[in-house]
Write a protein that holds these residues in place. Sequence first.
Motif, PDB file in Angstrom:
ATOM      1  N   HIS A 173       0.954  -1.692   0.117  1.00 34.59           N
ATOM      2  CA  HIS A 173      -0.220   0.362  -0.107  1.00 34.59           C
ATOM      3  C   HIS A 173       0.563   1.444  -0.112  1.00 34.59           C
ATOM      4  O   HIS A 173       0.701   2.273   0.800  1.00 34.59           O
ATOM      5  N   ARG A 174       2.336   0.900  -0.715  1.00 38.78           N
ATOM      6  CA  ARG A 174       2.877   2.673  -1.009  1.00 38.78           C
ATOM      7  C   ARG A 174       1.942   3.546  -1.855  1.00 38.78           C
ATOM      8  O   ARG A 174       1.735   4.617  -1.016  1.00 38.78           O
ATOM      9  N   LEU A 175       0.971   3.304  -2.196  1.00 40.05           N
ATOM     10  CA  LEU A 175       0.330   4.315  -2.831  1.00 40.05           C
ATOM     11  C   LEU A 175      -0.816   5.180  -2.321  1.00 40.05           C
ATOM     12  O   LEU A 175      -1.220   6.439  -2.308  1.00 40.05           O
ATOM     13  N   ASP A 176      -1.371   4.071  -1.375  1.00 44.45           N
ATOM     14  CA  ASP A 176      -2.561   4.601  -1.004  1.00 44.45           C
ATOM     15  C   ASP A 176      -2.148   4.796   0.207  1.00 44.45           C
ATOM     16  O   ASP A 176      -2.681   4.125   1.285  1.00 44.45           O
ATOM     17  N   CYS A 177      -0.846   4.578   0.990  1.00 44.84           N
ATOM     18  CA  CYS A 177      -0.617   4.649   2.137  1.00 44.84           C
ATOM     19  C   CYS A 177      -1.626   5.627   2.825  1.00 44.84           C
ATOM     20  O   CYS A 177      -1.603   6.554   2.647  1.00 44.84           O
ATOM     21  N   PRO A 178      -2.077   5.245   4.312  1.00 41.95           N
ATOM     22  CA  PRO A 178      -2.915   6.752   5.208  1.00 41.95           C
ATOM     23  C   PRO A 178      -1.742   7.356   5.793  1.00 41.95           C
ATOM     24  O   PRO A 178      -2.935   8.361   6.155  1.00 41.95           O
ATOM     25  N   ILE A 179      -0.892   7.228   5.389  1.00 41.58           N
ATOM     26  CA  ILE A 179      -0.027   8.317   6.312  1.00 41.58           C
ATOM     27  C   ILE A 179       1.323   9.081   5.283  1.00 41.58           C
ATOM     28  O   ILE A 179       1.959   8.415   4.637  1.00 41.58           O
ATOM     29  N   ARG A 180       0.807  10.552   4.593  1.00 36.98           N
ATOM     30  CA  ARG A 180       1.904  10.616   3.820  1.00 36.98           C
ATOM     31  C   ARG A 180       2.596  12.191   4.829  1.00 36.98           C
ATOM     32  O   ARG A 180       2.185  13.370   5.112  1.00 36.98           O
ATOM     33  N   THR A 181       3.630  12.276   4.287  1.00 38.32           N
ATOM     34  CA  THR A 181       5.187  13.071   5.062  1.00 38.32           C
ATOM     35  C   THR A 181       5.307  14.229   3.646  1.00 38.32           C
ATOM     36  O   THR A 181       4.964  13.774   2.463  1.00 38.32           O
ATOM     37  N   TYR A 182       5.405  14.911   5.001  1.00 39.96           N
ATOM     38  CA  TYR A 182       6.047  16.775   3.608  1.00 39.96           C
ATOM     39  C   TYR A 182       7.527  17.421   4.342  1.00 39.96           C
ATOM     40  O   TYR A 182       7.459  17.529   5.620  1.00 39.96           O
ATOM     41  N   LEU A 183       8.392  17.830   3.271  1.00 37.36           N
ATOM     42  CA  LEU A 183       9.480  18.331   4.072  1.00 37.36           C
ATOM     43  C   LEU A 183       9.081  20.114   3.781  1.00 37.36           C
ATOM     44  O   LEU A 183       9.018  20.241   1.752  1.00 37.36           O
ATOM     45  N   VAL A 184       8.551  21.092   4.003  1.00 43.29           N
ATOM     46  CA  VAL A 184       8.511  22.399   3.198  1.00 43.29           C
ATOM     47  C   VAL A 184       9.693  23.465   3.981  1.00 43.29           C
ATOM     48  O   VAL A 184       9.509  23.792   5.273  1.00 43.29           O
ATOM     49  N   THR A 185      10.654  23.649   2.798  1.00 45.27           N
ATOM     50  CA  THR A 185      11.680  24.449   3.680  1.00 45.27           C
ATOM     51  C   THR A 185      11.685  25.605   2.446  1.00 45.27           C
ATOM     52  O   THR A 185      11.965  25.517   1.640  1.00 45.27           O
ATOM     53  N   ALA A 186      12.899  26.934   2.928  1.00 49.47           N
ATOM     54  CA  ALA A 186      12.915  27.981   2.742  1.00 49.47           C
ATOM     55  C   ALA A 186      14.425  27.478   1.936  1.00 49.47           C
ATOM     56  O   ALA A 186      14.567  27.814   1.296  1.00 49.47           O
TER      57      ALA A 186
END
Length: 395
Positions: free
Chosen positions: A299-312
């Motif tokens: 379930h890699r594509l439909d994993c219920p957890i998704r993380t993001y790195l938002v940096t300047a």
Amino acid sequence: MAHERSRFGFRPNTVQDVWHLPENTKIGKFATGAMCSSDESRFKLSTCDRVWRCRGERSAACNILQHDRFGSGSVTNLWTKVQRGKAKRGKAQRGKAQRGKAQRGKAQRGKAQRGKAQRGKAQRGKAKRGKAQRGKAQRGKAQRGKAQRGKAQRGKAQRGKAQRGKAQRGKAQRDLFIERFCMTGGSSPIGYLKAWQTNLYLSADAEKVREALSEGIAAATMFMSNKLTEVSQTQLRVAFDGDAVLFSDESERIFKAQGLDGFFQHERDNEDVLLDRGPLKDFLASLGKLQKKFYAKGHRLDCPIRTYLVTARSAASSGIRALKTLRAWGLETDEALFLAGAPKGPMLEKIRPHIYFDDQMFHVEGAAEMGTVAAHVPYGIAQKHPHKKSLNTGK
């Protein structure tokens, strides 16, 4: 009295014969010595004639004529007795006057002492009453303070009970599976976090958040937005800032001290040097472990957890070092966005994360304005030098 003074006035220079009195005998107002003399060798009651004689010369017999028309005794003896009686009365009067004066002084001193005693008694009574009144006031104050503290404690307990009830109702409404539950009655829960191996502590109390961070626990202060955007109901989305959140504040310190050009040069010189860990690194690792369980099941594509790195940071100059550090830790984010100093709010509005973590209130406020629930991580040098709106780069 005039006759007495005139008689005694010639005493030192006349014959020293007639009277022989004890030393210091007092006659009237005149005190005699060892001998008192008089010029009177002849006494008459009808006339007053005097016979003068030289020193050492005796009176002739013809010049001595006794007159005793008033019975026994002599005029000299009578006069002496009169004078002595007068002296005694004077002495008695002076003694009486002195005793009266002493009695009046004693009475005045007694009156003064009684007045002093009465004033002292009045003052002691006043002091006792004042002390009693102050004691009563203090007891009243203590009782009111106790009542107020009791009221505050009851109010706190009631609010805690209401909050627990609200939390339990929220749990039931959202069908949340929560097994561990801690009610501390208003005291700090930080001491229990390590015992429970807590991965993340969120609170509206900034002091407790700092306390948790000092204990090495991932923590952040929650800020709710008045404009809430709709988020996914099937996938948990968590967004992270880089420096002073996932990584240490090393690069942020270089930027604050040397400016943007110094920061870029430092990153190029240390491109292959891993960044130190930040306060939320372990929380990202915990999310990664959960994700891997779903990846293992395909379930890699439909994993219920998704993380993001938002940096300047910019991808070309400083973003490479951040990616290398994550890979070296065995971690990854599903998406990495390098904004090169652009505002983060519009990008977060597109991502629509359930929560976003940043160490600078400037970015937290910007995210909240766009409807994102943001959490402030009070860590690093940015807490001493707040980010200025005109400097939107270098981090």
